[in-house]
Scaffold this motif. Structure first.
Motif, PDB file in Angstrom:
ATOM      1  N   GLU A  92      43.181  -6.780  11.077  1.00 21.40           N
ATOM      2  CA  GLU A  92      43.015  -7.453  12.103  1.00 21.40           C
ATOM      3  C   GLU A  92      41.776  -7.985  11.467  1.00 21.40           C
ATOM      4  OE1 GLU A  92      43.377  -6.066  16.011  1.00 21.40           O
ATOM      5  OE2 GLU A  92      42.597  -7.786  16.911  1.00 21.40           O
ATOM      6  N   PRO A  93      40.634  -7.287  11.114  1.00 21.65           N
ATOM      7  CA  PRO A  93      39.297  -8.085  10.914  1.00 21.65           C
ATOM      8  C   PRO A  93      39.446  -9.450   9.641  1.00 21.65           C
ATOM      9  CG  PRO A  93      38.604  -5.520  10.374  1.00 21.65           C
ATOM     10  CD  PRO A  93      40.574  -5.915  10.786  1.00 21.65           C
ATOM     11  N   MET A  94      40.888  -8.640   8.921  1.00 20.19           N
ATOM     12  CA  MET A  94      41.505  -9.618   7.990  1.00 20.19           C
ATOM     13  C   MET A  94      41.733 -11.419   8.161  1.00 20.19           C
ATOM     14  SD  MET A  94      40.806  -7.976   5.423  1.00 20.19           S
ATOM     15  CE  MET A  94      41.302  -7.435   3.815  1.00 20.19           C
ATOM     16  N   GLN A  95      41.810 -11.037   9.758  1.00 24.92           N
ATOM     17  CA  GLN A  95      41.879 -12.840  10.410  1.00 24.92           C
ATOM     18  C   GLN A  95      41.238 -13.791  10.057  1.00 24.92           C
ATOM     19  OE1 GLN A  95      44.431 -13.383  12.216  1.00 24.92           O
ATOM     20  NE2 GLN A  95      44.023 -16.048  11.665  1.00 24.92           N
ATOM     21  N   PRO A  96      40.300 -13.988   9.319  1.00 24.65           N
ATOM     22  CA  PRO A  96      39.923 -14.989   8.478  1.00 24.65           C
ATOM     23  C   PRO A  96      40.745 -15.669   7.301  1.00 24.65           C
ATOM     24  CG  PRO A  96      38.387 -13.339   9.076  1.00 24.65           C
ATOM     25  CD  PRO A  96      39.196 -13.064   9.497  1.00 24.65           C
ATOM     26  N   TYR A  97      41.144 -14.870   6.917  1.00 26.79           N
ATOM     27  CA  TYR A  97      42.296 -15.110   5.624  1.00 26.79           C
ATOM     28  C   TYR A  97      43.297 -15.416   5.604  1.00 26.79           C
ATOM     29  CZ  TYR A  97      37.759 -11.919   4.643  1.00 26.79           C
ATOM     30  OH  TYR A  97      36.846 -11.907   4.300  1.00 26.79           O
ATOM     31  N   PHE A  98      43.773 -14.634   6.670  1.00 26.48           N
ATOM     32  CA  PHE A  98      45.344 -15.416   6.622  1.00 26.48           C
ATOM     33  C   PHE A  98      44.863 -16.497   7.427  1.00 26.48           C
ATOM     34  CE2 PHE A  98      45.698 -10.496   7.710  1.00 26.48           C
ATOM     35  CZ  PHE A  98      46.941 -10.379   7.184  1.00 26.48           C
ATOM     36  N   SER A  99      44.290 -17.194   8.109  1.00 26.75           N
ATOM     37  CA  SER A  99      44.027 -18.705   8.704  1.00 26.75           C
ATOM     38  C   SER A  99      43.577 -19.677   7.502  1.00 26.75           C
ATOM     39  CB  SER A  99      42.761 -18.824   9.129  1.00 26.75           C
ATOM     40  OG  SER A  99      42.013 -19.860   9.778  1.00 26.75           O
ATOM     41  N   LYS A 100      42.836 -18.905   6.605  1.00 28.07           N
ATOM     42  CA  LYS A 100      42.445 -19.817   5.227  1.00 28.07           C
ATOM     43  C   LYS A 100      43.043 -19.771   4.017  1.00 28.07           C
ATOM     44  CE  LYS A 100      39.256 -22.238   3.215  1.00 28.07           C
ATOM     45  NZ  LYS A 100      38.230 -23.023   3.257  1.00 28.07           N
ATOM     46  N   MET A 101      43.968 -18.695   4.164  1.00 25.31           N
ATOM     47  CA  MET A 101      45.231 -18.262   2.954  1.00 25.31           C
ATOM     48  C   MET A 101      46.786 -18.455   3.465  1.00 25.31           C
ATOM     49  SD  MET A 101      43.339 -15.302   1.414  1.00 25.31           S
ATOM     50  CE  MET A 101      44.369 -15.449  -0.811  1.00 25.31           C
ATOM     51  N   ALA A 102      46.845 -18.770   4.565  1.00 23.60           N
ATOM     52  CA  ALA A 102      47.927 -18.912   5.339  1.00 23.60           C
ATOM     53  C   ALA A 102      48.589 -19.722   6.334  1.00 23.60           C
ATOM     54  CB  ALA A 102      49.387 -17.126   5.902  1.00 23.60           C
TER      55      ALA A 102
END
Length: 1091
Positions: A976-986
């Motif tokens: 869940e804390p990786m949320q910004p990366y899902f947003s940025k990368m996908a």
RNA sequence: GGGCGACUAGCUCAGUUGGUUAGAGCGCUACGUUCACACCGUAGAGGUCACAAGUUCGAAUCUUGUGUCGCCCACCA
């Protein structure tokens, strides 16, 4: 500077120009024998001597490979803190260089060396040498080679000459050098002997002539003629016998037995041929044997033959060299012009030998007048054949067969070789070879890859004496003066009666005392009886009973001229001594290279520190000629091997798998590659293809200088002086351009697209660096607490440590390709594709920025150091820029305790002024963390699943996706804390995480394997759903999974597998099956929903 | 003739002691210029690991044989 202004393409040319002079000016490449480490202890030495390139011409891509591999090790060792010396230099390459210059002299001025005289020619060659040496050194520098240029040597310079003298003198004194008559490969153009290694065989159309020689006074019933066959009819003028086998029946038996043996083990398709051969042998036994036995009896009786055209009588001889199974069963013997015949002659010296050739390849006065002065294989041949026909001893209709002959050619002058009897200097190899063999079998010298040790040992095992004389002008002249005395009295003026064992000492004493020449240790005398020297020349010399005195002179002038102001040589010459004209084989001086370059025979600090050298890197074709001889020379002179490790480089072939060579026109000039792709790309590309397999094809392209189009070099176009571009149709010139109109055209470069890999990689690194530099704005050095590290930080640091370990290990094993691939994959797929992508999001969050910057700076710093040996220019360029924004970069506090127990991360404040002398990274084992890596893999997998669904549904990136992830709580807490990366990368947003996360109503789903149970990813596709596409995707997945499960079931249902395979392997399969079954179930569910 | 090596995706090559469904780069297909990088990104297609037999629970990997190619050495009246 503002890093945003850096160009988005790496400018390799600028970096090369900027940093090489900088390194040189800083003296980084210079090795000081007395260098000490920080603790004041002498640094451990690490030495490589360059295989000195021949000054024959410019370097090619093979040299580039060889030198790149050396520089990679040298740069790495320098960073590791060794006292690192890379000793550079060039080789005078005696025969090769003289041949090139002579050929040019002839082409351009129609002159031969005799028009110039010795000094004039040598002068010309020196000029050539200066020109090409400069070119070669320029090429090495362009490649970035970090040689200690202050120490550069040339195998013909004074320092090397001193070493050559010394070794020769020692060998001479030791009785290991002798002179004798031998059949040599005579190059009639260069008028020198060339070694076997300088001869190549070329299939040539020729003929097989059958001649009849009349028998003198045959008894009734005996043959009146013997028939012999030859491919070189002109040599019959030098025949001194005809041989027939002493026991033809037995020889035939043996031939038959051999064939039977062969038939037994031969593959089926060869059997027929062998059987045919056996039949022929049977026929021969029937038809020819009685005749041969008769001839044998005649030979034993002493029957003579008349040698046609000369009127000479020659014996019929019984010798095993004559093979009854071949030809007529009889063979002509020409001892002075055929190696095998020479052996026969040595068994039967009474037959004598007649040399019929002059040095320039013309017949001499030993042949009847009408054949004199004719070129051996042309005019003389024609004349002999014509006269044999006229004498009815040869019938062109029936006695001439066409035949392909592998004709020996001189590699240097490209003219046919004539076997020729000449004085030759040799080194006795029996003991010397043995020492070199022992060095390898005992492991003192280790050859990598190991298989090459076999060739080395086989070759040395033959212990053939080494012919060291060359009848050239370019080289180290043999330091021996000689004079022949017809009798003892002549020399001693009647003062000495006998020549006993103490002769040498007395001679030495006498010479020195008589002529006031002291330091007798600088002169060594040997005498040889005519009997020994000319044993092979009985006919000419039997009348003589004198001896020859050979004097080997170590130094020509006394070293203290004020005391003994004269030259030994002058004294000798006054006595009628003459120096040998020959120069030494180039390999004689090359063999000393690891010693002579360090100052041997003087006891220099360099020799003390850097000998033995550490590693030798060279190509496989000189393992015997060079490597073996260096080993034996090192052992002989120093009592120590010259190096401990030998690495044999791959061989670069062209796209057709052919060796690259100038004469074929398929060579690549490294400078062309450097100009187009950059030195770093060249180096990385070469390292990338240096695998154990050893052979590497490099398809070669021309590059049009007008439009830049590249197209393949073919066997057809590679020899042309001008080529028309396939694209823009404009012509350009090649290396073959000679006519002014061709030369005026722009030159097309020869390159290979395989260096694009390296160029692209460099550019990727450049841009990753650029990104880092831009985002390090406001960087503050300092420690990073473990608590501040995010998963991706720990993941990166863990990977970095592992990669450091792998790269270090690979280089230690000469596994260059492994090292290159490891770091390529890490830098591109992990550092760039994930870490940098993820920091983008973090720089936007002020409280995360500092940690991200510190980890990024540290990671980039480490990466640069790991890459520096392979891509020195780019890494230096970035290193210097990085120093501007982040002069101190590390994760630990200056002077403080390491951040984690066992961590060896360098402390702050240690950043070097150049990456050249920065410390080589040490793996920080405490950072290696398998759990973190596995957790990170979950993130990558979920990201991949979302991306895949987006692609399969054809949803453009700019459309934001919503997705939920159903998984166990620990996993969700990490994801869940990786949320910004899902947003940025996908461009995707997770809406629900955890065990109870609900799937959207209309979703495309994927089930993944996590560490603790499966992870279901459900992407909301309600706005986009393409039912057909989704069905297709799921069906494909279902089929793959079903197939996979089936294959595992097959294994698990096999009792033998379950019984015999190791338990962990079986368990692995069971676990896998369970995972797959879960995934299959969810795919089926999803499919059912779509109905 | 003796020795050594290679044969894996269209091309060039990895695959370290036998053990997940064999990998990379280039090329190809589709989509994409989101501000490090189009010398880029994302996804994808593409392989009976030259052939045959054997060893093994299991072979690209080990053994033997066959084929094709390359290199080195020797020899060829």
């Amino acid at each position: 500077m503002d890093f945003k202004d850096l160009p988005s393409q790496y400018d390799h040319g600028a970096a090369q120009q900027r940093w090489y002079p900088y390194w040189e000016s800083k003296g980084y490449f210079h090795a000081d024998p007395g260098a000490k480490d920080a603790a004041g202890k002498p640094k451990k030495p690490y030495t490589i001597v360059i295989p000195p390139p021949n000054v024959t011409g410019a370097l090619h891509i093979g040299h580039a490979l060889n030198n790149t591999l050396q520089d990679i090790l040298i740069r790495q060792k320098r960073m590791q803190g060794f006292n690192t010396l890379w000793m550079p230099g060039t080789d005078h390459a005696g025969i090769a260089t003289q041949a090139v210059v002579e050929r040019r002299l002839f082409e351009e001025e129609k002159k031969t060396r005799h028009d110039l005289d010795r000094e004039g020619l040598v002068d010309r060659i020196w000029k050539w040498k200066e020109q090409y040496e400069a070119r070669i050194l320029g090429q090495l520098k362009a490649m970035g080679c970090s040689c200690d240029w202050e120490r550069a040597r040339f195998t013909l310079d004074d320092v090397c000459a001193k070493a050559v003298r010394e070794w020769f003198f020692r060998l001479f004194k030791d009785g290991k050098i002798y002179r004798g008559k031998r059949l040599v490969n005579w190059d009639t153009f260069l008028q020198t002997a060339v070694s076997d290694d300088e001869v190549f065989h070329e299939p040539t159309k020729g003929h097989f002539w059958h001649f009849k020689y009349p028998v003198i006074d045959p008894k009734p019933g005996e043959p009146t003629h013997v028939t012999i066959a030859t491919t070189r009819p002109e040599t019959m003028l030098g025949d001194t016998a005809v041989a027939v086998h002493p026991d033809p029946a037995k020889a035939l038996d043996r031939a038959d037995a051999e064939l039977r043996e062969k038939l037994h083990s031969a593959p089926a398709k060869e059997k027929a041929a062998i059987e045919a051969e056996m039949e022929a042998l049977m026929a021969r036994r029937k038809n020819l044997l009685p005749q041969l036995e008769k001839l044998r009896d005649m030979a034993l009786r002493g029957v003579m033959l008349e040698l046609p055209l000369t009127g000479r009588k020659i014996p019929l001889l019984a010798d095993e060299w004559a093979k009854p199974e071949l030809g007529s069963g009889c063979v002509k013997i020409t001892p002075a012009h055929d190696a095998n015949d020479y052996d026969v002659y040595q068994r039967h010296p009474e037959i004598g030998l007649i040399n019929i050739m002059k040095v320039e390849g013309l017949t001499n006065d030993a042949v009847p007048e009408k054949y004199r002065g004719l070129k051996m294989h042309t005019k003389a041949r024609e004349a002999v054949v014509a006269d044999m026909e006229a004498a009815s001893l040869y019938n062109p209709e029936t006695d001439r067969e066409d035949r392909e002959i592998d004709l020996a050619h001189s590699d240097r002058s490209k003219t046919p070789i004539e076997p020729y009897l000449a004085d030759q200097w040799f080194v006795k190899m029996d003991e010397l070879a043995q020492t070199a063999m022992d060095a390898v079998t005992s492991g003192q010298v280790k050859i990598t890859p190991e298989r090459y040790a076999k060739g080395y040992l086989d070759w040395l095992g033959e212990k053939r004496d080494w012919p060291i004389g060359r009848q050239l002008w370019w080289g180290h002249r043999i330091p021996v003066w000689s004079r022949h005395y017809d009798s003892e009295q002549e020399y001693w003026g009647g003062g000495l009666k006998t020549l006993d064992d103490s002769f040498q000492d007395e001679l030495s004493d006498r010479l020195s005392s008589l002529e006031k020449c002291h330091e007798p240790q600088q002169v060594c005398l040997r005498y040889v009886h005519d009997d020994d020297l000319t044993k092979t020349f009985r006919e000419e010399s039997s009348a003589k009973c004198g001896f020859t005195v050979f004097v080997c002179v170590l130094r020509e002038a006394n070293e203290a001229p004020d005391v003994y102001d004269h030259h030994i040589v002058e004294l000798l010459e006054k006595q009628g001594f003459v120096q040998t004209d020959d120069v030494l084989d180039t390999w004689f001086s090359s063999a000393l290279w690891p010693m002579s370059t360090l100052g041997w025979p003087d006891e220099t600090p360099e020799l003390e520190t850097f000998y033995p050298t550490t590693t030798l890197i060279t190509s496989r074709d000189i393992i015997t000629l060079w490597v073996a001889r260096m080993v034996l020379a090192g052992l002989y002179n120093m009592g120590e091997v010259p190096f401990h490790e030998v690495y044999i480089t791959p061989k670069i072939l062209d796209g057709y798998g052919e060796t690259m060579s100038k004469s074929k026109g398929n060579g690549v000039d490294p400078i062309d590659v450097i100009e187009k792709f950059g030195a770093d790309a060249l180096r990385f590309g070469l390292a990338y293809l240096t695998t154990d397999t050893q052979d590497v094809k490099l398809p070669v392209d021309f590059e049009c200088p007008h439009c830049g189009a590249q197209f393949a070099q073919t066997k057809k176009n590679r020899q042309l002086p001008r080529i028309e571009c396939e694209k823009c149709k404009k012509p350009f010139s090649t290396q073959w351009a000679e006519k002014p109109e061709d030369k005026a055209l722009a030159r097309g470069a020869v390159v290979s697209e395989r260096f694009e890999l390296g160029r692209n990689f460099c550019n990727k690194l450049w841009n990753a660096s650029r990104f880092s530099l831009i985002n390090l704005e406001g960087y503050e050095p300092g420690a990073v607490a473990d608590n501040d590290l995010l998963i991706e930080d720990r993941w990166l640091l863990s990977r970095l440590s592992t990669v450091t370990e792998q790269v270090t290990d690979s280089l230690a094993k000469y596994r260059y390709a492994d090292a290159a691939r490891t770091i390529y994959d890490f830098a591109w797929n992990e550092f760039c594709s994930f870490y940098i992508e993820m920091t983008k999001a973090r720089f936007a969050v002020p409280e995360q920025r500092t940690t991200a910057q510190r980890v990024l700076a540290h990671a980039l710093d480490t990466l640069l150091r790991l890459l520096h040996p392979m891509i020195p220019f780019l890494t230096e360029e970035v290193w210097q820029l990085l120093a501007q924004v982040a002069p101190e970069r590390s994760l630990s506090e200056p002077g403080g305790p390491p951040p984690r127990s066992g961590s060896r991360t360098p402390r702050l404040g240690q950043t070097a002024e150049s990456v050249c002398i920065a410390s080589w990274p040490v793996p920080d084992k405490a950072r290696q963390d398998a759990t973190i890596e596995a957790q990170f893999a979950n993130f990558q997998a979920v990201l991949g699943a979302v991306r895949e669904i987006r692609k399969s549904q054809n949803i453009p990136f700019k459309e934001e996706l919503l997705f939920s992830v159903r998984c166990d709580t620990p996993t969700s807490m990490r994801l869940e804390p990786m949320q910004p990366y899902f947003s940025k990368m996908a461009n995707a947003t997770g809406t629900a995480w955890g065990p109870s996360a609900a799937a959207p109503h209309i979703a495309a789903s994927a089930t993944l394997t996590g560490q603790s149970g499966s992870i279901e990813v459900h992407v909301d596709v309600s706005r986009f759903i393409d039912v057909a596409a989704e069905r297709k995707r799921l069906e494909k997945q279902r089929d793959e999974l079903t197939k996979f499960i089936k294959s595992i079931d097959a294994k698990l249902s096999n009792a033998a597998f379950v019984d015999k395979a190791p338990a962990d392997v079986v368990q692995q399969q069971r676990d896998k099956r369970a995972e797959l079954a879960a995934q299959l179930a969810s795919v089926e569910t999803a499919l059912a929903k779509l109905k």
